[in-house]
Design a protein around this motif. Structure first.
Motif, mmCIF file in Angstrom:
data_model
loop_
_atom_site.group_PDB
_atom_site.id
_atom_site.type_symbol
_atom_site.label_atom_id
_atom_site.label_comp_id
_atom_site.label_asym_id
_atom_site.label_seq_id
_atom_site.Cartn_x
_atom_site.Cartn_y
_atom_site.Cartn_z
ATOM 1 N N THR A 247 0.825 -1.051 0.080
ATOM 2 C CA THR A 247 -0.024 0.039 0.089
ATOM 3 C C THR A 247 0.904 1.230 0.013
ATOM 4 O O THR A 247 0.494 2.122 -0.775
ATOM 5 N N VAL A 248 1.647 1.058 0.530
ATOM 6 C CA VAL A 248 2.697 2.556 0.721
ATOM 7 C C VAL A 248 3.551 2.665 -0.430
ATOM 8 O O VAL A 248 3.665 3.881 -0.843
ATOM 9 N N LEU A 249 3.916 1.596 -1.053
ATOM 10 C CA LEU A 249 4.537 1.702 -2.451
ATOM 11 C C LEU A 249 3.442 2.306 -3.203
ATOM 12 O O LEU A 249 3.924 3.025 -4.307
ATOM 13 N N ALA A 250 2.220 1.853 -3.469
ATOM 14 C CA ALA A 250 1.134 2.230 -4.258
ATOM 15 C C ALA A 250 0.984 3.684 -4.179
ATOM 16 O O ALA A 250 1.046 4.276 -4.813
ATOM 17 N N LEU A 251 0.938 4.159 -2.993
ATOM 18 C CA LEU A 251 0.812 5.469 -2.558
ATOM 19 C C LEU A 251 1.866 6.372 -2.956
ATOM 20 O O LEU A 251 1.925 7.561 -3.473
ATOM 21 N N GLY A 252 3.077 5.985 -2.755
ATOM 22 C CA GLY A 252 4.434 6.628 -2.939
ATOM 23 C C GLY A 252 4.473 6.776 -4.570
ATOM 24 O O GLY A 252 5.124 8.067 -4.963
ATOM 25 N N TRP A 253 4.168 5.724 -5.251
ATOM 26 C CA TRP A 253 4.229 5.934 -6.913
ATOM 27 C C TRP A 253 3.055 7.020 -7.302
ATOM 28 O O TRP A 253 3.538 7.882 -7.876
ATOM 29 N N CYS A 254 2.019 7.151 -6.516
ATOM 30 C CA CYS A 254 1.103 7.972 -7.098
ATOM 31 C C CYS A 254 1.578 9.358 -6.612
ATOM 32 O O CYS A 254 1.523 10.441 -7.552
ATOM 33 N N LEU A 255 2.225 9.570 -5.466
ATOM 34 C CA LEU A 255 2.486 11.107 -5.025
ATOM 35 C C LEU A 255 3.863 11.490 -6.065
ATOM 36 O O LEU A 255 3.550 12.452 -6.368
ATOM 37 N N LEU A 256 4.815 10.525 -6.334
ATOM 38 C CA LEU A 256 5.741 10.732 -7.460
ATOM 39 C C LEU A 256 5.341 10.992 -8.828
ATOM 40 O O LEU A 256 5.525 12.215 -9.332
ATOM 41 N N LEU A 257 4.335 10.343 -9.264
ATOM 42 C CA LEU A 257 3.747 10.566 -10.720
ATOM 43 C C LEU A 257 3.000 11.837 -10.496
ATOM 44 O O LEU A 257 3.193 12.648 -11.498
ATOM 45 N N GLY A 258 2.237 12.071 -9.608
ATOM 46 C CA GLY A 258 1.419 13.215 -9.503
ATOM 47 C C GLY A 258 2.320 14.474 -9.416
ATOM 48 O O GLY A 258 2.037 15.551 -9.998
ATOM 49 N N ALA A 259 3.419 14.481 -8.678
ATOM 50 C CA ALA A 259 4.127 15.801 -8.339
ATOM 51 C C ALA A 259 5.037 15.916 -9.515
ATOM 52 O O ALA A 259 5.105 16.932 -10.024
ATOM 53 N N VAL A 260 5.357 14.904 -10.344
ATOM 54 C CA VAL A 260 6.171 15.226 -11.607
ATOM 55 C C VAL A 260 5.228 15.701 -12.360
ATOM 56 O O VAL A 260 5.588 16.840 -13.184
ATOM 57 N N GLY A 261 4.197 15.133 -12.614
ATOM 58 C CA GLY A 261 3.232 15.839 -13.700
ATOM 59 C C GLY A 261 2.590 17.255 -13.280
ATOM 60 O O GLY A 261 2.496 17.884 -14.234
ATOM 61 N N TYR A 262 2.521 17.491 -12.003
ATOM 62 C CA TYR A 262 2.280 19.004 -11.728
ATOM 63 C C TYR A 262 3.194 19.867 -12.090
ATOM 64 O O TYR A 262 2.829 20.872 -12.666
ATOM 65 N N ALA A 263 4.494 19.550 -11.717
ATOM 66 C CA ALA A 263 5.550 20.608 -12.005
ATOM 67 C C ALA A 263 5.770 20.629 -13.358
ATOM 68 O O ALA A 263 5.891 21.691 -13.785
ATOM 69 N N TRP A 264 5.570 19.639 -14.139
ATOM 70 C CA TRP A 264 6.012 19.533 -15.623
ATOM 71 C C TRP A 264 4.733 20.371 -16.208
ATOM 72 O O TRP A 264 5.017 21.256 -17.267
ATOM 73 N N SER A 265 3.540 20.145 -15.736
ATOM 74 C CA SER A 265 2.550 20.741 -16.402
ATOM 75 C C SER A 265 2.709 22.465 -16.188
ATOM 76 O O SER A 265 2.441 23.207 -17.255
ATOM 77 N N ARG A 266 2.943 22.810 -14.959
ATOM 78 C CA ARG A 266 3.128 24.280 -14.640
ATOM 79 C C ARG A 266 4.311 24.943 -15.588
ATOM 80 O O ARG A 266 4.037 25.798 -16.033
ATOM 81 N N ALA A 267 5.424 24.073 -15.818
ATOM 82 C CA ALA A 267 6.650 24.663 -16.625
ATOM 83 C C ALA A 267 6.081 24.824 -17.941
ATOM 84 O O ALA A 267 6.283 25.797 -18.911
ATOM 85 N N LEU A 268 5.221 23.980 -18.292
ATOM 86 C CA LEU A 268 4.898 23.940 -19.835
ATOM 87 C C LEU A 268 3.884 25.004 -20.247
ATOM 88 O O LEU A 268 3.749 25.491 -21.145
ATOM 89 N N TYR A 269 3.113 25.080 -19.061
ATOM 90 C CA TYR A 269 1.964 26.157 -19.232
ATOM 91 C C TYR A 269 2.499 27.391 -19.495
ATOM 92 O O TYR A 269 1.882 28.197 -20.369
#
Ligand code: ADP
Ligand code: MG
Lengths: 274, 267
Positions: A247-269
């Protein structure tokens, strides 16, 4: 003109603006239902295909002691439902890449960029809209699965945890897909990169046990983000307590994917566009 | 709004894309409450200038202030003060006219009542009330352009940028937009517009600035420009000032660009 009579409060209000953008996104989804139906349609087709075409044979293969045919189909339905649900979530996320690319290539995103609105609101509205679409898709696909004879054993707390997990996965993958959509050169190519994401539920323990795969694929399947996510979903659905480290691994992956996606989106915007 | 300080101040603005220098030291000052027309051949850098002024593009060098705020240092303050109608259509095709305008009202936090009043007033003003509840995708090019401008005005911006607002419009729609622009300036709004129609600049603008090869090569009232260049029309001034070689080198891409623009507006 009434320039002097109305004084709008200057500056961004992130929460209100995000909800405004969510409303726009849902309105567009209603006006252009093709994308949404497609998003729900694909996992339904896959579920029917896997159960009625492959299920009789595969069920006997993946669940010990099950005979081919009707018994195999029932066993396989139970086996793949978690992965199909997550495929539905990622499919919904994939559609936000198209939405983001449509906005970026039309003039409307340029308009938003000249207004006092936070990037997180402009892009967060579609992300929230996608989370809602993903939850709806999961409910529909799960409903079909139950109609076909699947009997989940989750208790009230398990259902709540499952809803939470679906929201977290949808949120994380949507941010990643928004970035991929903004990075795309055209609307037509916007769903290409997210396609890799939709392949992930297949390259794991979702459809066949990883022990049956060749060494290299198996290594990838064991370590890719969707394996712990699918296993946690499976445990929640069957009503057994999910393994804590998984469960921790699943949530950790989500946190990482989400954080990368958010930062990348903002930069591209804010990137300069031709 | 600071009454006496200029609404737009551009000093030594430079901007390149790759090794192509588009703006090579642009200087321009625009007084509050006036209409300024930015003229120039295709590819002269008009859209690039508007891009920098509206915070879409970062200047490479120079200082640019809009409504008293620096576009690099305080972009959010600039965005809160401006309204932009870009060269490209910026309406949501899937929404209706009313929904597009209400979206803007919400993003400007006008509140429900004031927002609705503002939207209704703009629909009337631009003569698009009849089609207001149909999806914009079904609208004519001229009506879409009017909606585009109406959306820009929802937040009552003090400085408005219009990039070729009337390209591809029929004479009647063009006249509506001219009337609105004149009324806006009369109410104290500062307007910078780019145009390919010299007649438009002549009728509408208090001041005309001609951009060529990355610099402002002439700047004055339409009457001044005609007098100093001993020309009968702005056409003559324009032809005398702008380099034919620019047109020749930028010709291919420029005509392709104007073709897409017309198509975009006409859609
Ligand atoms: N984002 C960009 N990337 C590369 N070149 C650009 C970009 N935007 C504009 N240009 C180039 O800069 C020049 C000026 O363009 P533009 O400002 O659109 O001119 P105008 O609006 O006066 O027709 C053109 O040669 C154009 O090709
Ligand atoms: Mg231009």
């Amino acid at each position: 003109m009434t320039a002097a009579t109305i004084t709008p409060s200057a500056g961004a209000r992130p929460l209100a603006d995000t909800l405004t953008m969510l409303r726009r996104n849902l309105l567009r989804a209603v006006r252009y239902p093709g994308l949404t139906s497609f998003t729900v349609g694909i996992p339904i087709v896959l579920l029917l295909l896997f159960v009625f075409v492959f299920g009789g044979a595969l069920g006997a293969g993946v669940v010990p002691g099950v005979t081919p045919g009707a018994e195999g189909r029932a066993a396989y339905l139970a086996y793949i439902t978690p992965a199909i649900l997550l495929f539905a979530v990622v499919g919904a996320a994939q559609s936000v890449a198209i939405t983001a690319a449509m906005d970026a290539t039309s003039g409307i995103m340029a308009r938003f960029r000249t207004m006092a609105i936070a990037p997180g609101s402009v892009l967060g509205g579609p992300v929230l809209g996608t989370v809602i679409q993903a939850v709806v898709a999961v409910v529909i696909v799960l409903g079909l699965s139950v109609a076909l004879g699947y009997r989940p054993g989750a208790g009230p707390l398990g259902w709540l945890a499952l809803l939470g997990l679906v929201v977290v996965v949808a949120f994380a993958t949507s941010w990643l897909c928004v970035a991929m959509g903004l990075a795309a050169k055209s609307v037509e190519t916007a769903s290409n990169t997210p396609m890799l994401l939709t392949a992930l539920p297949f390259l794991g323990s979702g459809f066949v046990p990883v022990e049956t795969m060749p060494a290299a694929v198996r290594w990838f399947a064991e370590y890719q983000p969707f394996t712990p996510i699918i296993e946690t979903t499976r445990a929640l659905l069957t009503g057994t307590a999910p393994d804590a480290s998984t469960t921790v691994l699943a949530l950790g992956w989500c946190l990482l994917l989400g954080a990368v996606g958010y930062a990348w989106s903002r930069a591209l915007y804010r990137r300069e566009r031709a | 709004m600071p009454g006496t300080s200029p609404a737009i101040e551009i000093r030594g603005l430079r901007k390149s894309f790759g090794d192509q220098t588009v703006l090579d030291g642009v200087d321009l000052t625009v007084a509050a409450g006036t209409i300024t027309a930015l003229l120039g051949p295709n590819g002269a850098g008009k859209t690039t200038t508007v891009g920098v002024l509206s915070t879409l593009l970062r200047p490479d060098a120079g200082t640019v202030r809009v409504a008293g705020h620096d576009v690099v240092g305080a972009p959010e303050a600039v965005r809160a003060a401006i309204g932009v109608t870009g060269q490209m259509s910026a309406v949501d095709d899937l929404l209706t006219g009313v929904e597009n305008l209400r979206l803007m009202a919400s993003l400007h936090h006008l509140g429900k009542r004031a927002g609705r009043q503002r939207v209704d007033a703009l629909l009337e003003q631009f003569g698009i009330a009849d089609a207001a509840r149909k999806p914009v995708a079904t609208w004519s090019g001229g009506m879409r352009r009017k909606l585009d401008l109406a959306m820009t005005l929802v937040g009552s911006p003090s400085v408005v940028f219009l990039d070729e607002p009337t390209t591809g419009l029929d004479p009647r729609s063009r006249r509506t937009l001219w009337d609105e622009v004149t009324a806006l300036a009369a109410a104290g709004t500062t307007i910078l517009l780019t145009t390919q129609y010299l007649e438009e600049a002549d009728r509408l603008a208090h001041r005309v600035a001609v951009l060529d090869r990355g610099r402002i090569v002439a700047d004055g009232t339409p009457a001044d420009l005609k007098a100093t260049h001993d020309a009968g029309t702005l056409d003559d001034v324009f032809l005398r000032l702008t380099e034919p070689s620019t047109e020749a080198s930028a010709g291919a891409s420029a005509s392709a660009q104007s073709a897409t623009t017309t198509e975009e507006v006409a859609r």
